[in-house]
Design a protein around this motif. Structure first.
Motif, PDB file in Angstrom:
ATOM      1  N   VAL A  69       0.836  -1.203   0.000  1.00 49.19           N
ATOM      2  CA  VAL A  69       0.000   0.000   0.000  1.00 49.19           C
ATOM      3  C   VAL A  69       0.868   1.250   0.000  1.00 49.19           C
ATOM      4  CG1 VAL A  69      -1.645   1.334   1.365  1.00 49.19           C
ATOM      5  CG2 VAL A  69      -1.986  -1.119   1.068  1.00 49.19           C
ATOM      6  N   GLN A  70       1.922   1.221   0.805  1.00 52.86           N
ATOM      7  CA  GLN A  70       2.801   2.387   0.894  1.00 52.86           C
ATOM      8  C   GLN A  70       3.677   2.530  -0.346  1.00 52.86           C
ATOM      9  OE1 GLN A  70       5.551   2.172   4.138  1.00 52.86           O
ATOM     10  NE2 GLN A  70       6.264   4.281   3.901  1.00 52.86           N
ATOM     11  N   GLN A  71       4.264   1.433  -0.791  1.00 55.90           N
ATOM     12  CA  GLN A  71       5.256   1.482  -1.868  1.00 55.90           C
ATOM     13  C   GLN A  71       4.616   1.726  -3.233  1.00 55.90           C
ATOM     14  OE1 GLN A  71       8.661   1.027  -1.235  1.00 55.90           O
ATOM     15  NE2 GLN A  71       9.080   1.560  -3.383  1.00 55.90           N
ATOM     16  N   HIS A  72       3.458   1.089  -3.478  1.00 53.38           N
ATOM     17  CA  HIS A  72       2.868   1.139  -4.816  1.00 53.38           C
ATOM     18  C   HIS A  72       2.124   2.447  -5.086  1.00 53.38           C
ATOM     19  CE1 HIS A  72       0.676  -1.180  -8.218  1.00 53.38           C
ATOM     20  NE2 HIS A  72       1.898  -0.892  -8.587  1.00 53.38           N
ATOM     21  N   ALA A  73       1.921   3.253  -4.037  1.00 54.96           N
ATOM     22  CA  ALA A  73       1.206   4.517  -4.221  1.00 54.96           C
ATOM     23  C   ALA A  73       1.932   5.423  -5.207  1.00 54.96           C
ATOM     24  CB  ALA A  73       1.039   5.220  -2.879  1.00 54.96           C
ATOM     25  N   ALA A  89       9.752  -1.056  -8.738  1.00 53.93           N
ATOM     26  CA  ALA A  89      10.312  -0.760  -7.411  1.00 53.93           C
ATOM     27  C   ALA A  89       9.494  -1.450  -6.319  1.00 53.93           C
ATOM     28  CB  ALA A  89      10.345   0.742  -7.186  1.00 53.93           C
ATOM     29  N   THR A  90       8.196  -1.543  -6.520  1.00 54.45           N
ATOM     30  CA  THR A  90       7.332  -2.213  -5.540  1.00 54.45           C
ATOM     31  C   THR A  90       7.650  -3.697  -5.468  1.00 54.45           C
ATOM     32  OG1 THR A  90       5.571  -0.613  -5.964  1.00 54.45           O
ATOM     33  CG2 THR A  90       4.945  -2.667  -4.897  1.00 54.45           C
ATOM     34  N   GLN A  91       7.822  -4.347  -6.625  1.00 53.89           N
ATOM     35  CA  GLN A  91       8.161  -5.771  -6.640  1.00 53.89           C
ATOM     36  C   GLN A  91       9.520  -6.011  -5.981  1.00 53.89           C
ATOM     37  OE1 GLN A  91       5.838  -7.749  -7.362  1.00 53.89           O
ATOM     38  NE2 GLN A  91       4.853  -7.387  -9.334  1.00 53.89           N
ATOM     39  N   LEU A  92      10.462  -5.113  -6.205  1.00 48.94           N
ATOM     40  CA  LEU A  92      11.777  -5.252  -5.582  1.00 48.94           C
ATOM     41  C   LEU A  92      11.675  -5.124  -4.063  1.00 48.94           C
ATOM     42  CD1 LEU A  92      14.855  -5.501  -5.775  1.00 48.94           C
ATOM     43  CD2 LEU A  92      14.962  -3.022  -6.125  1.00 48.94           C
ATOM     44  N   ALA A  93      10.894  -4.147  -3.591  1.00 41.64           N
ATOM     45  CA  ALA A  93      10.717  -3.978  -2.143  1.00 41.64           C
ATOM     46  C   ALA A  93      10.050  -5.204  -1.527  1.00 41.64           C
ATOM     47  CB  ALA A  93       9.897  -2.716  -1.870  1.00 41.64           C
ATOM     48  N   LEU A  94       9.089  -5.774  -2.247  1.00 37.39           N
ATOM     49  CA  LEU A  94       8.416  -6.978  -1.759  1.00 37.39           C
ATOM     50  C   LEU A  94       9.388  -8.150  -1.688  1.00 37.39           C
ATOM     51  CD1 LEU A  94       5.580  -8.103  -0.992  1.00 37.39           C
ATOM     52  CD2 LEU A  94       5.387  -8.841  -3.361  1.00 37.39           C
TER      53      LEU A  94
END
Length: 410
Positions: A251-255, A261-266
């Protein structure tokens, strides 16, 4: 030929003609029932449509019936924000389901099965641009019976049904296995089968998710994306709270709208879960991890900067190593998440470890072990010494290898 006179044969002839006439009339009656095809898959309940996720998801509950295509078209015209259709239903009209599927393809809508989705409902599911299967879902097919007593028509009907299923995107082998189950029983597809033959959408990396469009995405959509991924469900079962924390991260990253970048953070978060799995893993599972880590280091082709980053837990480096190593990573995580927990070592074992390590490794060797487990790139080893040290650990006898593993992972 039987030595019977005509008067004795006449009753048998009349009986034979009567049976043939009854057979013909029954075939004609079966072929003349226009509603039979729509009810091949059992009684149908009228479908209900409702909007959830702030109007981004349309819930379909029930069986396709004549006129539903236009009803769905009108609903979509009034709800332009719909991106996904959530499906549950069993039975209904197969011809209408095919028209509904064509509409879903035309609008390029995603589909998700969140409960029993059987027969025509499965045709709707396969029409999705992206397809997700929640753990409560049951995607199933049914072998249809041709409306005739003629075995040739039954065979023709099976060939027609196989062609229909293959036209939906199923493989020939998948369709043939489904046809082995006779109606009224359902043939339920395994999730692994659906993945293998393309029935479920998969991201580029095994740990990645099929994410909703970031604009206006709801927290519940991210949770459903996580729950539709087998590996993330297994991680949450082994390490409770994983899905809730991953959902908050998404929720925070994909905003910001950067999906890569979201997939990498996950993925980076998954490596934190991996460390928890290693801390409670068996000797055999830890051996497999070391073997996989050695393969990764060798694949980096003596790039010391990348080797140090890999040992420090960089997801970005792992994502550069190719599909096969990514697959092995996913397999290891799944196996580690479901293996029985070994008993925790006692204080006596901890004290014995220190004695064994002192006799097996000198001070420099113990320092190298600590650097192999380092979470900091500046402390981590370069490629060659790291590979050599892993090979030395793997070559130890069990009585010596176990303390070395505990030094690395506990």
């Amino acid at each position: 030929l039987l030595g019977l006179r005509w008067r004795e044969l006449a009753p048998l002839a009349r009986l034979a003609w009567g049976l043939l006439l009854a057979y013909s009339l029954l075939n004609a009656a079966l072929a003349g029932w226009p509603w039979l095809q729509a009810r091949w898959l059992g009684p149908a309940q009228p479908a209900t449509l409702s909007l959830v996720d702030a109007g981004r998801t349309l819930q379909w509950r029930g069986a396709p019936a004549e006129g539903d295509t236009e009803r769905l078209r009108a609903q979509l015209a009034q709800a332009p924000a719909v991106r996904q259709v959530d499906l549950q239903g069993s039975g209904g009209s197969l011809p209408e389901a095919l028209r509904l599927a064509a509409l879903l393809r035309e609008r390029r809508l995603d589909t998700r099965a969140s409960g029993p989705c059987q027969g025509p409902c499965a045709a709707l599911f396969l029409a999705g641009a992206r397809r997700q299967l929640l753990p409560e879902a049951q995607l199933a097919w049914q072998r249809l019976g041709a409306p005739s007593l003629n075995p040739l028509l039954h065979t023709w009907g099976q060939h027609l049904q196989q062609s229909l299923w293959q036209g939906m995107g199923l493989s020939a082998d998948f369709a043939q296995r489904a046809l082995l189950t006779r109606a009224p029983r359902w043939w339920q597809a395994e999730e692994t089968d659906l993945i293998a033959q393309g029935g479920l959408s998969q991201a580029d990396y095994p740990l990645d998710l099929v994410l909703p469009e970031p604009s206006g995405a709801q927290p519940q959509e991210y949770l459903q994306a996580l729950r539709s991924h087998r590996l993330w469900r297994l991680l949450d079962a082994r390490l409770p709270g994983t899905l809730a924390q991953a959902q908050a991260l998404l929720v925070q990253q994909h905003a910001g709208g950067d999906t890569a970048a979201t997939q990498l953070a996950l993925h980076q978060y998954a490596l934190d879960r991996e460390r928890h799995l290693l801390a409670g893993a068996s000797v055999e599972m830890r051996d497999r991890f070391l073997d996989l880590q050695r393969e990764r280091l060798q694949a980096l082709n003596k790039n010391d900067a990348d080797c140090r980053a890999l040992l420090a837990g960089s997801a970005a480096v792992r994502r550069k190593l190719g599909a096969e190593l990514a697959r092995q990573e996913s397999v290891w995580l799944e196996d580690a998440a479901v293996e029985p927990r070994p008993p925790a070592p006692s204080r006596h074992v901890v004290a014995l470890d220190a004695e064994v390590l002192r006799k097996t490794w000198n001070r420099q060797g113990l320092g190298l072990l600590d650097r192999l487990a380092a979470a900091n790139e500046r402390q981590a080893l370069d490629c060659a010494p790291a590979i050599r040290l892993i090979e030395e650990v793997r070559a130890l006898q069990p009585a010596q290898r176990k303390p070395a593993q505990r030094r690395l992972f506990d």
